[in-house]
Design a protein around this motif. Structure first.
Motif, mmCIF file in Angstrom:
data_model
loop_
_atom_site.group_PDB
_atom_site.id
_atom_site.type_symbol
_atom_site.label_atom_id
_atom_site.label_comp_id
_atom_site.label_asym_id
_atom_site.label_seq_id
_atom_site.Cartn_x
_atom_site.Cartn_y
_atom_site.Cartn_z
ATOM 1 N N TYR A 449 -0.165 26.270 -13.423
ATOM 2 C CA TYR A 449 0.689 26.056 -14.878
ATOM 3 C C TYR A 449 0.477 24.522 -14.941
ATOM 4 O O TYR A 449 0.876 24.047 -16.099
ATOM 5 C CB TYR A 449 1.996 26.439 -14.920
ATOM 6 N N GLY A 450 0.049 23.480 -14.307
ATOM 7 C CA GLY A 450 -0.134 22.142 -14.274
ATOM 8 C C GLY A 450 1.343 21.564 -14.372
ATOM 9 O O GLY A 450 1.557 20.414 -14.536
ATOM 10 N N ARG A 451 2.160 22.387 -14.048
ATOM 11 C CA ARG A 451 3.631 21.757 -13.550
ATOM 12 C C ARG A 451 4.227 22.426 -12.386
ATOM 13 O O ARG A 451 3.694 23.311 -11.799
ATOM 14 C CB ARG A 451 4.516 22.404 -14.767
ATOM 15 N N PHE A 452 5.485 21.836 -12.194
ATOM 16 C CA PHE A 452 6.073 22.028 -10.877
ATOM 17 C C PHE A 452 7.442 22.883 -11.289
ATOM 18 O O PHE A 452 7.897 22.782 -12.638
ATOM 19 C CB PHE A 452 6.670 20.972 -10.125
ATOM 20 N N MET A 453 7.935 23.796 -10.401
ATOM 21 C CA MET A 453 9.024 24.057 -10.418
ATOM 22 C C MET A 453 9.978 23.501 -9.994
ATOM 23 O O MET A 453 10.199 22.767 -9.265
ATOM 24 C CB MET A 453 9.110 25.759 -9.802
ATOM 25 N N ASN A 454 11.552 23.615 -10.751
ATOM 26 C CA ASN A 454 12.636 22.807 -10.232
ATOM 27 C C ASN A 454 12.991 22.978 -8.925
ATOM 28 O O ASN A 454 13.073 24.259 -8.488
ATOM 29 C CB ASN A 454 13.572 23.214 -11.287
ATOM 30 N N ASP A 455 12.986 21.798 -7.999
ATOM 31 C CA ASP A 455 13.118 21.930 -6.756
ATOM 32 C C ASP A 455 14.473 22.376 -6.296
ATOM 33 O O ASP A 455 14.841 23.224 -5.434
ATOM 34 C CB ASP A 455 12.932 20.643 -5.809
ATOM 35 N N ALA B 22 20.827 21.404 -11.818
ATOM 36 C CA ALA B 22 19.314 21.276 -11.018
ATOM 37 C C ALA B 22 18.615 20.661 -12.112
ATOM 38 O O ALA B 22 17.905 19.494 -11.502
ATOM 39 C CB ALA B 22 18.758 22.671 -11.083
ATOM 40 N N LYS B 23 18.464 20.547 -13.471
ATOM 41 C CA LYS B 23 17.718 19.714 -14.377
ATOM 42 C C LYS B 23 18.141 18.425 -14.432
ATOM 43 O O LYS B 23 17.325 17.464 -14.326
ATOM 44 C CB LYS B 23 18.090 20.729 -15.985
ATOM 45 N N THR B 24 19.442 18.263 -14.156
ATOM 46 C CA THR B 24 19.912 16.749 -14.227
ATOM 47 C C THR B 24 19.317 16.138 -13.113
ATOM 48 O O THR B 24 19.031 15.144 -13.023
ATOM 49 C CB THR B 24 21.559 16.789 -14.282
ATOM 50 N N ILE B 25 19.607 16.810 -11.811
ATOM 51 C CA ILE B 25 19.040 16.316 -10.588
ATOM 52 C C ILE B 25 17.480 15.749 -10.569
ATOM 53 O O ILE B 25 16.930 14.876 -10.301
ATOM 54 C CB ILE B 25 19.138 17.227 -9.309
ATOM 55 N N GLU B 26 16.886 16.638 -11.263
ATOM 56 C CA GLU B 26 15.439 16.466 -11.444
ATOM 57 C C GLU B 26 15.073 15.284 -12.326
ATOM 58 O O GLU B 26 14.327 14.556 -11.868
ATOM 59 C CB GLU B 26 14.869 17.603 -12.084
ATOM 60 N N LEU B 27 15.692 15.410 -13.344
ATOM 61 C CA LEU B 27 15.446 14.344 -14.434
ATOM 62 C C LEU B 27 15.884 12.793 -13.774
ATOM 63 O O LEU B 27 15.131 11.794 -13.992
ATOM 64 C CB LEU B 27 16.350 14.539 -15.584
ATOM 65 N N SER B 28 17.110 12.864 -13.144
ATOM 66 C CA SER B 28 17.283 11.569 -12.426
ATOM 67 C C SER B 28 16.345 11.160 -11.466
ATOM 68 O O SER B 28 16.081 9.922 -11.467
ATOM 69 C CB SER B 28 18.652 11.538 -11.744
#
Lengths: 594, 361
Positions: A449-455, B22-28
């Motif tokens: 998908y050209g993107r990563f999944m949220n870690d 989770a999204k916040t951690i990723e964005l930061s």
């Protein structure tokens, strides 16, 4: 080598314009077909998992009623309790769906399609059309199977193993699920086998013929070897199941007697004469056992790649790994009757199957030790795929070890058809195969998908699944004498002593399921909004294999220019002063190829 | 309804919160390091978690074993079962050791070889010596298990052992959803069966009495056979049970005796075993065992008092598969003889009357 052929395909790079229909639906691009297999597999996994929650609720709280069940399931859960008829449908469909639709098609279908061309350096599969048909036969199989939920007498309920005479006589007074629901089961499985054969032949042909220049067999990533042997197993064993299924349907609708003999029902002898129910079991397990390797090989291959990449170490014992997977493939065809030690076949025949079954544990243990040594003195980046790969090893050890009990006939006899068996095969081919699959999804998601999944969500998914998996299956091993496929244990003082344990197992199952919802959210959200893979981050995990040399845009034909040439094996990590040495990097002056 | 909706809403909120964290951690992280993630920090966190999981997991595993092991099936009540249990124990020790070793290595490696920018991974592609070791060691262990296993297995099915032992021979036939038991009468012989249309369907039509087993009722040996409700066995006397099924596959399963054999329509099977204890003796053995001396909340008595040997079906046979229960009672020879003498032949009580009624018309 076949390089002329692959290079002759260069015009694929400038493919004609795809319409929406040929790009997303009737696509012949292996990467799109892989995604189709994956998403279909995920949908089936959700359905199959949900079914297990229903019957786990029955096992944990046999006397309680849950009005929501009646709302959801109608006549199958009147008064808020699953009926025994439907309970058996649930376990049957759970098994069928998970074994075939998720862990065969969803796992091998996804990663064979995605990675065979990308890792061997090919523009596409040997036959893209056959590849597309393989998916659509699988889809049709799914439609037929799904429709069986809506027939009057319900879906198949005679076990995923479909033993006759329970499933061999089309009479719903014997077994309600043996009506139309089971005809649809056979039709669906037949379509599925066609899909699997089309796919398998294609994978073998592609791996043998379409490797890029320099990609000798001993330079193939272990994953490709695993997928090759998976395909070989499928090609040689699925036809046995197809023949069994067709003959079974003959018994059902044409009143032949392939698997039936001297059946007495309702006080009357039926006209079936001379068949053998045990013959069906031989045919079934001739597929059924290799099937577990069909499920686990791709996971093993994925794990081998991911361990090596993230440990920045070569996989230990590359050739031993190939030989062990190859010997499992061969010996795997001579162990099927260990499922049948008490089926009434000659007990002396059992001796042969004890020998071969325990023999097959040797290559399996070699693989485990080689993975462990791959980790030893590595420099491990514990990325989400790496964590799942480690989880895979942990579960594979756990499930493999209980196989030693079950492969040895005198130990198996008391355990046969009890929860010990259920726990064993769920751990070794359910949970560990799933861990391999998730590892692969997280690792190659950017390729798809050209993107990563949220870690963060990925780590939550990992820990929830690991803890939940152990929570479900450790206690289950202690139900050693308790027979499986029991709707309730109340009739037996011997078995009705594990209520609290069943509650814990069910809570574990809910935890696992909730964790998968985290995965689903992450997966579908990240397709559209995940962290982007950029052109300066084409090789995010630092891998040597070819798939990371393609551009971010996932073009039909894979490489915009020539297909790269390969000069070395894929495991030159931490050597020559470089952390990674991609396969496309020529050997240095004086460097010896591994 | 409202509670259902509320709990669904709570579940939804739960996932939403997790998602936003989770999204916040990723964005930061993206704001700090750009779109590349080097996983250095998460490697550290997960390595600690892995070690924690290993330690706590092992403790819980031991505790689970201590608390659940007493509930597993008690010791074998049959002679061959003792051998099987020994094999189980040996296998458990061998594999348990392998489990402990490999899981420990796995989690220790994860913890100790976690990423460190100062360390370089060690290029170690293969070692013939190591590979020989972990090919040969498992091979030797497995060969030993195979040899032991084949020996035990062979004995279980060596029916010549019964020669001259005067076993109790009886017949069990599975059908949906019951077991039909047949013991020989005074002559010690089970009457013959003929699975024919004539003997089953025509008999049924003529006398309005099912003859599912296809018994030849005109044969003297059939006429004194008994069809009891419970399985009676004699301590220390071998048993040969003849197995069959009418409609679908069933499986004759005596958990306490380590007996299991499928009953297949149209294909006879058999199993032999020797009970070691009478039911009462077995209860005595359980009396002081951990789980068994506890009070059973259902009966209000200690569990060992309610103990009984049972027969179950171990092959999915339809919707009431879980209900095919029969009691098994082991007694001394005298008690067995007394029990046998009390049983009335089915021929006399039912079959003869039905036949006479029609034949005399």
């Amino acid at each position: 080598m076949s390089t002329d052929l692959t290079h002759g395909h260069d015009d694929h790079g400038h493919h004609h314009e795809d319409t929406w229909l040929t790009k997303y639906i009737f696509s012949q691009d292996h990467k799109m077909i892989a995604k189709q297999f994956l998403i279909t597999g995920i949908i089936w996994a959700f359905i199959g998992g949900l079914l297990s929650l229903f019957f786990r609720m029955q096992l944990a709280w046999p006397n309680e009623t849950f009005p929501i069940l009646e709302t959801l399931l109608g006549k199958w859960a009147e008064g808020g309790q699953i009926s025994n008829d439907f309970y058996y449908s649930l376990v049957t469909m759970h098994g069928t769906i998970l074994v075939f639709f998720v862990l065969t098609a969803g796992l091998s279908g996804t990663f064979s399609n995605l990675l065979i061309p990308l890792q061997i350096g090919a523009r596409d599969m040997a036959s893209p059309l056959m590849n597309m048909l393989s998916y659509w036969f699988f889809f049709a199989a799914g439609v037929v199977m799904f429709s069986s939920f809506f027939v009057q007498t319900g879906p198949a309920s005679g076990g995923w193993t479909a033993y006759p005479p329970l499933n061999g006589i089309r009479d719903i007074s014997i077994n309600i699920g043996s009506g139309l629901g089971f005809d649809l089961w056979i039709a669906s499985m037949s379509l599925f086998i066609v899909s699997s054969l089309l796919g398998g032949l294609n994978y073998v042909a592609t791996i043998i013929n379409l490797r890029t220049k320099g990609m000798t067999m001993t330079r193939l990533p272990l994953l490709i070897w695993a997928l090759l042997f998976t395909a070989v197993l499928g090609i040689l064993s699925f036809p046995a199941l197809l023949s069994a299924a067709v003959l079974l349907e003959f018994d059902r609708i044409l009143d032949t007697s392939f698997f039936l003999n001297n059946i007495v029902i309702g006080g009357d002898l039926l006209a079936y004469k001379g068949g053998s129910p045990v013959l069906f079991q031989h045919l079934f397990w001739f597929l059924g056992h290799p099937e577990v390797y069909i499920i686990i090989f791709p996971a093993m291959g994925i794990v081998s790649e991911i361990l090596s990449v993230n440990a920045k170490k070569p996989i230990f014992g590359y050739k031993a790994m190939i030989m062990s997977i190859g010997s499992i493939t061969v010996v795997g065809f001579f162990v099927w009757a260990h499922h049948m030690f008490v089926s009434g076949m000659n007990p002396n025949l059992g001796i042969v199957f004890i020998i071969f079954t325990l023999l097959i544990a040797i290559p399996s243990s070699i693989k485990v030790f080689n993975w462990l040594t791959t980790l030893w003195r590595g420099n491990l980046k514990l990325t989400p795929p790496m964590m799942f790969a480690i989880g895979f090893i942990s579960f594979f050890i756990f499930g493999g070890i209980t196989g030693i009990f079950l492969g040895n006939a005198p130990v198996d006899l008391p355990l046969h058809d009890t929860y010990f068996v259920v726990a064993h095969f769920h751990v070794v081919m359910g949970v560990s195969a799933f861990f391999g699959m998730w590892a692969g999804v997280y690792h190659w998601f950017p390729k798809m998908y050209g993107r990563f999944m949220n870690d963060t969500l990925a780590y939550i998914h990992f820990w929830g699944s690991l803890i939940g998996g152990y929570l479900v299956f450790v206690p289950m091993h202690f139900l050693t004498g308790v027979p499986r496929r029991y709707y309730s244990f109340e009739q037996f003082t011997t078995f009705d002593i594990f209520q609290d344990v069943n509650v814990i197992i069910t809570l574990g199952a809910f935890l696992v399921f909730a964790t998968q919802i985290v995965f689903l959210i992450n997966f579908f959200y990240s397709i559209f909004k995940g962290r982007k893979m950029t052109s300066d981050n084409l090789n995010p995990w630092g891998a040597n294999t070819l798939e990371w040399t393609t551009p971010v845009e996932r073009i039909h034909g894979n490489w915009s220019g020539d297909i790269p040439q390969v000069y070395r094996w894929p495991y030159d990590y931490s050597v020559n002063g470089n952390e990674i040495n991609p396969q496309t990097k020529p050997l240095e002056e004086g460097e010896e190829e591994h | 309804m409202t509670t259902t909706l509320l709990s669904l809403f709570a579940v939804f909120l739960f996932f939403l919160v997790i998602f936003y964290i989770a999204k916040t951690i990723e964005l930061s992280s993206i704001a700090k390091n750009g779109l590349k993630n080097d996983y250095v920090k998460s490697t550290k966190v997960n390595a600690y978690l892995a070690m924690f999981f290993y330690i706590v997991g092992m403790i819980i595993l031991v505790m689970t074993t201590i608390s659940l092991a007493p509930r597993m099936l008690p010791e074998s009540a049959s002679v061959h079962g003792v051998e099987m249990d020994k094999m189980f124990d040996v296998t458990l020790w061998v594999t348990g050791l392998a489990f402990l070793l490999t899981q420990t290595l796995l989690f220790f490696f994860v913890y100790f070889y976690r990423y460190n920018e100062d360390r370089k991974a060690y290029f170690f592609p293969h070692s013939n010596l190591l590979e020989m070791i972990w090919t040969i060691v498992p091979a030797v262990v497995l060969v030993a298990l195979v040899f032991k296993g084949i020996g035990v297995w062979h004995n279980v099915f060596d029916f010549q052992q019964l020669d001259g032992k005067d076993p109790i021979v009886f017949e069990v036939t599975g059908k949906q959803f019951a077991w039909v038991l047949r013991y020989p009468g005074a002559d010690g012989k089970l009457g013959p069966r003929e699975i024919t249309h004539e003997n089953i369907n025509e008999f049924n039509a003529k006398y309005s009495l099912p003859n599912e087993l296809g018994i030849v009722w005109t044969d003297k040996a059939s006429q004194d056979d008994i069809y009891p409700n419970d399985i009676y066995l004699v301590k220390d006397r071998p048993v040969l049970v003849k197995l069959g099924a009418l409609d679908v596959i069933h499986s004759f399963y005596l958990p306490h005796f380590r007996v299991k054999m499928d009953c297949v329509p149209g294909m006879p099977t058999q199993f032999m075993f020797t009970p070691m204890y009478t039911t009462e003796e077995f209860k005595e053995r359980l009396k002081n065992k951990k789980f068994w001396k506890n009070i059973d909340p259902k009966t209000g008595e200690p569990r060992w008092k309610g103990f009984k040997f049972e027969l179950a079906c171990a092959e999915l046979c339809g919707k009431s598969h879980f209900g095919m229960q029969k009691n098994v009672v082991v007694v001394e020879q005298e008690e067995y003889d007394a029990w046998l003498a009390k049983q009335k032949p089915f021929y006399k009580t039912v079959v003869k009357k039905a036949m006479d009624r029609v034949d005399n018309q």
